[in-house]
Design a protein around this motif. Structure first.
Motif, short mmCIF file in Angstrom:
data_model
loop_
_atom_site.label_atom_id
_atom_site.label_comp_id
_atom_site.label_asym_id
_atom_site.label_seq_id
_atom_site.Cartn_x
_atom_site.Cartn_y
_atom_site.Cartn_z
N ASN A 82 1.04 -1.11 0.16
CA ASN A 82 0.02 -0.03 0.16
C ASN A 82 0.95 1.01 0.02
N ALA A 83 0.54 2.24 -0.90
CA ALA A 83 1.20 3.56 -0.90
C ALA A 83 0.89 4.19 0.18
N GLY A 84 1.82 5.17 0.54
CA GLY A 84 1.58 6.04 1.51
C GLY A 84 0.70 7.09 0.98
N GLY A 85 -0.17 7.89 2.16
CA GLY A 85 -1.12 8.80 1.56
C GLY A 85 -0.85 9.99 2.43
N TRP A 86 -1.13 11.33 1.55
CA TRP A 86 -1.28 12.53 2.27
C TRP A 86 -2.88 12.74 2.20
N TRP A 87 -3.22 13.13 3.67
CA TRP A 87 -4.47 13.71 3.86
C TRP A 87 -4.73 15.16 3.19
N THR A 88 -5.80 15.35 2.38
CA THR A 88 -6.06 16.74 2.07
C THR A 88 -7.27 17.12 2.64
N GLY A 105 -2.24 16.55 13.41
CA GLY A 105 -1.88 17.29 12.11
C GLY A 105 -3.02 17.19 10.83
N ALA A 106 -3.76 16.26 11.34
CA ALA A 106 -5.03 16.13 10.18
C ALA A 106 -5.83 17.43 9.92
N TYR A 154 0.00 7.21 6.68
CA TYR A 154 -0.57 8.50 6.27
C TYR A 154 0.19 9.55 6.92
N LEU A 155 0.45 10.60 6.13
CA LEU A 155 1.51 11.59 6.52
C LEU A 155 0.39 12.71 6.81
N THR A 156 0.84 13.48 7.78
CA THR A 156 0.09 14.85 8.03
C THR A 156 1.37 16.02 8.44
N ALA A 157 0.97 17.26 8.57
CA ALA A 157 1.76 18.18 8.90
C ALA A 157 1.33 18.87 10.32
N ARG A 158 2.38 19.16 11.07
CA ARG A 158 2.27 19.93 12.48
C ARG A 158 3.39 20.45 12.91
N ASP A 159 3.56 21.85 13.24
CA ASP A 159 4.49 22.57 13.71
C ASP A 159 5.58 22.74 12.60
N ASP A 160 5.30 22.86 11.35
CA ASP A 160 6.46 22.45 10.41
C ASP A 160 7.12 21.28 10.40
#
Length: 268
Positions: A82-88, A105-106, A154-160
């Motif tokens: 399974n490929a990783g995913g970026w939640w939009t 970070g979601a 799944y990848l998310t972003a938080r605090d840069d």
């Protein structure tokens, strides 16, 4: 508030999960942040699911959720299948789930997802503020005898920082299963950039009346975010999450009679 550093378990959710090729690949690629790469075909994925009863979760309670995102290159889940995913987008009916997810970070919004199956036709709809945004229509059969299991990343972003988490799952998909249509209903909403191409081209997919999964307790920091360094998080990102407060012990829930009567481990 739930401690966002703590793992959470969800069992026997009704889950529709699939992917497609987008109408506007460039718009999809633009949603992926620096440090990550969309797959060459810009494949988009979506998970619409419903948790009907408090007893199906370790702390979330009953809720519904839709997340949509972009499949990534170079950050596969364990096993490489399974490929990783970026939640939009991450739309949930529960404020508790929203608070938990946003601290991880979601990109959360409050909204509602419904899944209805009548005569072999499944309709799943996601709405925000009573306005339908996404509608999927499928033809579904009976629950099969094959179990689908593995991991998603799944990848998310938080605090840069870009945060990476691995989510184990076990599902009982139906056979047969055919996706007939996927509609993005609001051209003015940011989800519209993810709409499918015409004709509809599906990458993968399943519907499972019973799908179980876990939100992991730990993260790694993915290299590429501003100020990020590779490696396990015991440093700053997870410490921030751990400091956001705990939760009193979850109440004991009675298993619904329709599941308790079955005597089957899956709660058929």
């Amino acid at each position: 508030m739930l401690d966002p550093a703590a793992p959470q378990l969800v069992v026997n959710s009704r889950t529709l999960y699939f992917s497609w090729l987008p109408a506007d690949p460039d718009a999809v690629a633009a949603l992926v942040p620096p440090g990550l790469r969309a797959q060459p075909d810009r494949q988009v994925f979506m998970n619409q699911y419903v948790v009907e009863d408090d007893s199906q979760t370790s702390g979330f309670g009953a809720y519904s959720l839709t997340y949509v995102g972009v499949s990534l290159s170079g950050v596969d889940a364990p096993g490489g299948e399974n490929a990783g995913g970026w939640w939009t987008h991450y739309v949930t009916s529960s404020r508790r789930v929203r608070e938990y997810a946003v601290a991880r970070g979601a990109p959360t919004s409050l909204g509602r997802t419904t899944i209805e199956v009548r005569g072999g036709t499944l309709v799943a709809e996601t709405e925000i503020d009573g306005v339908p945004l996404i509608r999927a229509r499928c033809q579904v059969g009976e629950t099969g005898s094959v179990i689908s299991s593995g991991h998603h990343r799944y990848l998310t972003a938080r605090d840069d920082q870009l945060l990476s988490s691995v989510y184990p799952y076990v599902a009982e998909p139906v056979t047969s299963f055919v996706i007939e249509s996927v509609e993005f209903l609001e051209p003015g909403h940011s989800t519209y950039a993810l709409r499918p191409a015409n004709p509809l081209t599906i990458g993968f997919g399943f519907y499972a009346p019973r799908a179980s999964f876990a939100y992991p307790g730990g993260f790694t920091v993915h290299p590429g975010g501003r100020g990020a360094s590779a490696g396990p998080v015991g440093a700053p990102a997870e410490r921030v999450l751990a400091q956001r407060g705990g939760e009193r012990p979850a109440p004991v829930h009675q298993v619904p009679a329709r599941r308790a009567r079955s005597g089957l481990p899956s709660g058929s």
